[in-house]
Design a protein around this motif. Structure first.
Motif, mmCIF file in Angstrom:
data_model
loop_
_atom_site.group_PDB
_atom_site.id
_atom_site.type_symbol
_atom_site.label_atom_id
_atom_site.label_comp_id
_atom_site.label_asym_id
_atom_site.label_seq_id
_atom_site.Cartn_x
_atom_site.Cartn_y
_atom_site.Cartn_z
ATOM 1 N N GLU A 10 0.699 -1.146 -0.156
ATOM 2 C CA GLU A 10 0.001 0.063 0.052
ATOM 3 C C GLU A 10 0.784 1.311 0.036
ATOM 4 O O GLU A 10 0.302 2.446 -0.054
ATOM 5 N N LEU A 36 4.241 10.363 -9.002
ATOM 6 C CA LEU A 36 3.192 9.567 -8.899
ATOM 7 C C LEU A 36 3.599 8.055 -8.079
ATOM 8 O O LEU A 36 4.571 7.754 -8.697
ATOM 9 N N THR A 39 0.711 1.911 -6.257
ATOM 10 C CA THR A 39 0.563 1.010 -4.842
ATOM 11 C C THR A 39 -0.118 -0.394 -5.547
ATOM 12 O O THR A 39 -0.738 -0.375 -6.297
ATOM 13 N N ARG A 48 -3.337 1.197 -7.162
ATOM 14 C CA ARG A 48 -3.968 2.526 -7.144
ATOM 15 C C ARG A 48 -2.808 3.598 -7.443
ATOM 16 O O ARG A 48 -1.458 3.305 -7.131
ATOM 17 N N ARG A 50 -1.355 7.333 -6.932
ATOM 18 C CA ARG A 50 -1.571 8.617 -5.996
ATOM 19 C C ARG A 50 -0.433 9.668 -6.524
ATOM 20 O O ARG A 50 0.526 9.304 -6.938
ATOM 21 N N LEU A 52 1.499 12.848 -5.608
ATOM 22 C CA LEU A 52 2.083 13.459 -4.289
ATOM 23 C C LEU A 52 2.870 14.697 -4.911
ATOM 24 O O LEU A 52 3.256 14.822 -5.991
ATOM 25 N N TYR A 75 5.708 9.295 3.624
ATOM 26 C CA TYR A 75 4.497 10.276 3.101
ATOM 27 C C TYR A 75 3.070 9.762 3.691
ATOM 28 O O TYR A 75 2.831 8.696 4.178
ATOM 29 N N VAL A 77 -1.075 10.314 3.201
ATOM 30 C CA VAL A 77 -2.061 10.802 2.108
ATOM 31 C C VAL A 77 -3.208 11.444 2.767
ATOM 32 O O VAL A 77 -3.631 11.297 3.772
#
Length: 77
Positions: A10, A36, A39, A48, A50, A52, A75, A77
């Motif tokens: 994850e 980018l 995960t 997924r 994400r 950032l 990090y 989210v």
């Protein structure tokens, strides 16, 4: 510009190489450089993507924590 990172799980931690850190620092004052994170890359049902912010930019402040040196960041989210 995007730096793309992938994780089997994850996520939560990424590493940036020397050239990636240099690019992030070069574009710290703008929103041109982001990360980018893909995960669960090995599980098509859980994958997924994400976006950032630049860890050196204004939107990245307080969102990252250096882990074991200047090139590894965790990090949230």
């Amino acid at each position: 510009m995007f730096e793309v990172k992938a994780t089997r799980g994850e996520g939560g931690e990424i590493e940036l190489g020397t050239s990636e850190v240099a690019a992030a620092q070069r574009y710290a004052g703008s929103d041109r450089w982001r990360i980018l994170v893909v995960t669960s890359v090995l599980d098509p049902d859980a994958v997924r993507v994400r976006v950032l912010p630049n860890p050196f930019g204004p939107r990245g402040r307080g969102r990252y924590r250096e882990e074991g040196g200047a090139l590894r960041f965790s990090y949230r989210v």
